[in-house]
Design an enzyme around this catalytic site. Structure first.
Site, PDB file in Angstrom:
ATOM      1  N   GLY A 121       0.764  -1.245   0.000  1.00  0.00           N
ATOM      2  CA  GLY A 121       0.000   0.000   0.000  1.00  0.00           C
ATOM      3  C   GLY A 121       0.791   1.288   0.000  1.00  0.00           C
TER       4      GLY A 121
ATOM      5  N   TRP B 232       2.358   2.933  -2.445  1.00  0.00           N
ATOM      6  CA  TRP B 232       1.986   3.832  -3.542  1.00  0.00           C
ATOM      7  C   TRP B 232       0.582   4.390  -3.335  1.00  0.00           C
ATOM      8  CZ3 TRP B 232       3.747   3.070  -9.233  1.00  0.00           C
ATOM      9  CH2 TRP B 232       5.145   3.117  -9.294  1.00  0.00           C
TER      10      TRP B 232
ATOM     11  N   ASP C 164      -5.394  -5.759  -5.881  1.00  0.00           N
ATOM     12  CA  ASP C 164      -4.362  -6.768  -5.650  1.00  0.00           C
ATOM     13  C   ASP C 164      -5.019  -8.120  -5.400  1.00  0.00           C
ATOM     14  OD1 ASP C 164      -2.004  -8.258  -4.634  1.00  0.00           O
ATOM     15  OD2 ASP C 164      -1.099  -6.278  -4.531  1.00  0.00           O
TER      16      ASP C 164
ATOM     17  N   ASP D 207      -8.354 -10.022  -9.512  1.00  0.00           N
ATOM     18  CA  ASP D 207      -7.354 -10.170 -10.562  1.00  0.00           C
ATOM     19  C   ASP D 207      -7.689  -9.178 -11.669  1.00  0.00           C
ATOM     20  OD1 ASP D 207      -5.625 -10.948 -12.558  1.00  0.00           O
ATOM     21  OD2 ASP D 207      -6.121 -13.079 -12.447  1.00  0.00           O
TER      22      ASP D 207
ATOM     23  N   ASP E 196       3.485  -0.969  -9.541  1.00  0.00           N
ATOM     24  CA  ASP E 196       4.824  -1.266  -9.022  1.00  0.00           C
ATOM     25  C   ASP E 196       5.004  -2.777  -8.908  1.00  0.00           C
ATOM     26  OD1 ASP E 196       7.343  -0.373  -8.107  1.00  0.00           O
ATOM     27  OD2 ASP E 196       6.769  -0.702  -6.025  1.00  0.00           O
TER      28      ASP E 196
ATOM     29  N   LYS F 266       6.556  -0.361 -13.392  1.00  0.00           N
ATOM     30  CA  LYS F 266       7.930  -0.803 -13.158  1.00  0.00           C
ATOM     31  C   LYS F 266       8.369  -1.796 -14.228  1.00  0.00           C
ATOM     32  CE  LYS F 266       8.840  -3.207  -9.345  1.00  0.00           C
ATOM     33  NZ  LYS F 266       9.148  -3.302  -7.900  1.00  0.00           N
TER      34      LYS F 266
END
EC number: 2.1.1.166
Length: 237
Positions: free
Chosen positions: A76, A78, A99, A115, A139, A179
């Site tokens: 958490g 971000w 998530d 998902d 990320d 990322k």
């Protein structure tokens, strides 16, 4: 304890018991990482919060009133930064964190344990936001095998799926931030994104460890699928 090259005291972990060398090195790195210590002082759940903060300080991505999607959000860090920047706690902006894992409550953040690859995910996300997103950020990192080429392909594949999700929920002019790890494998991904975004670049915040190939792909000025469709039509002629 010993001092490192910057003059800071460095903590070393004694070997012993059943601790593996890799675990020992990871623990030493955590104990000696100034961002880890700062995150604890500032109340952030992970050092990754500073990566987003530094990127935003440079590019001014997060603004009051925006709608933000955080993919692979746990634990958490971000989401905490985004909520503060867009004013989610007082209702000015919105942040939806997604998530597969559970995530502790973050003030102002709506969490969905699902998902994002589920076909129904984009529509569910729009319902939670009350419309499209201004920013989709990720990320996430794919699970690694230790085989460099395989891992690179997995990482790029994960970002590609995140980018596809972003294309379904972003507003025109929106931003995608994800990322990646430095390799030649993401060249085709860059080409694809340049069709849908006005600007695509790589950025590496100071909070990313110097010895890591980690960096972030920043795509701004989402044009939607119109540009891609027009290009495909031109190629078909």
């Amino acid at each position: 304890m010993a001092k490192d090259t910057t003059g800071r005291m460095r903590v070393t972990v004694k070997s012993g018991g059943r601790m593996k060398l890799s675990s020992k090195l990871w623990l030493e790195r955590q104990l000696n990482d100034p961002y880890v210590a700062q995150a604890k002082r500032d109340g952030y759940r992970s050092r990754a919060a500073y990566k987003l903060t530094e990127i935003d300080d440079k590019f001014r991505l997060l603004k009051s009133g925006m709608a933000v999607v955080d993919l692979g959000a746990a634990p958490g860090g971000w989401s905490q930064v985004a909520a503060k920047k867009v004013g989610a706690a007082d209702g000015r902006g919105k942040v939806v964190a997604i998530d597969l894992l559970e995530m502790g409550e973050v003030p102002g953040v709506t969490f969905a344990q699902l998902d994002f690859l589920d076909p129904s995910a984009p529509e569910r996300l729009r319902e939670m936001l009350g419309g499209g997103a201004d920013i989709v950020m990720s990320d996430m990192a794919a699970n690694t095998t230790g085989h460099r080429k395989t891992d690179q392909l997995r990482i790029v594949g994960l970002v590609e799926t995140a980018a596809m999700f972003a294309s379904e929920v972003l507003k025109p002019g929106g931003t995608f931030l994800a990322k990646v790890f430095q390799s030649g494998a993401d060249a085709s991904l860059m080409t694809e994104l340049k069709r849908d975004y006005a600007s695509v670049k790589h950025v590496k915040p100071a909070a990313s460890r110097k010895d890591s190939s980690e960096r972030y792909l920043l795509a701004t000025g989402f044009r939607g699928g119109a540009a891609r469709d027009a290009e495909a039509a031109a190629e078909a002629e």
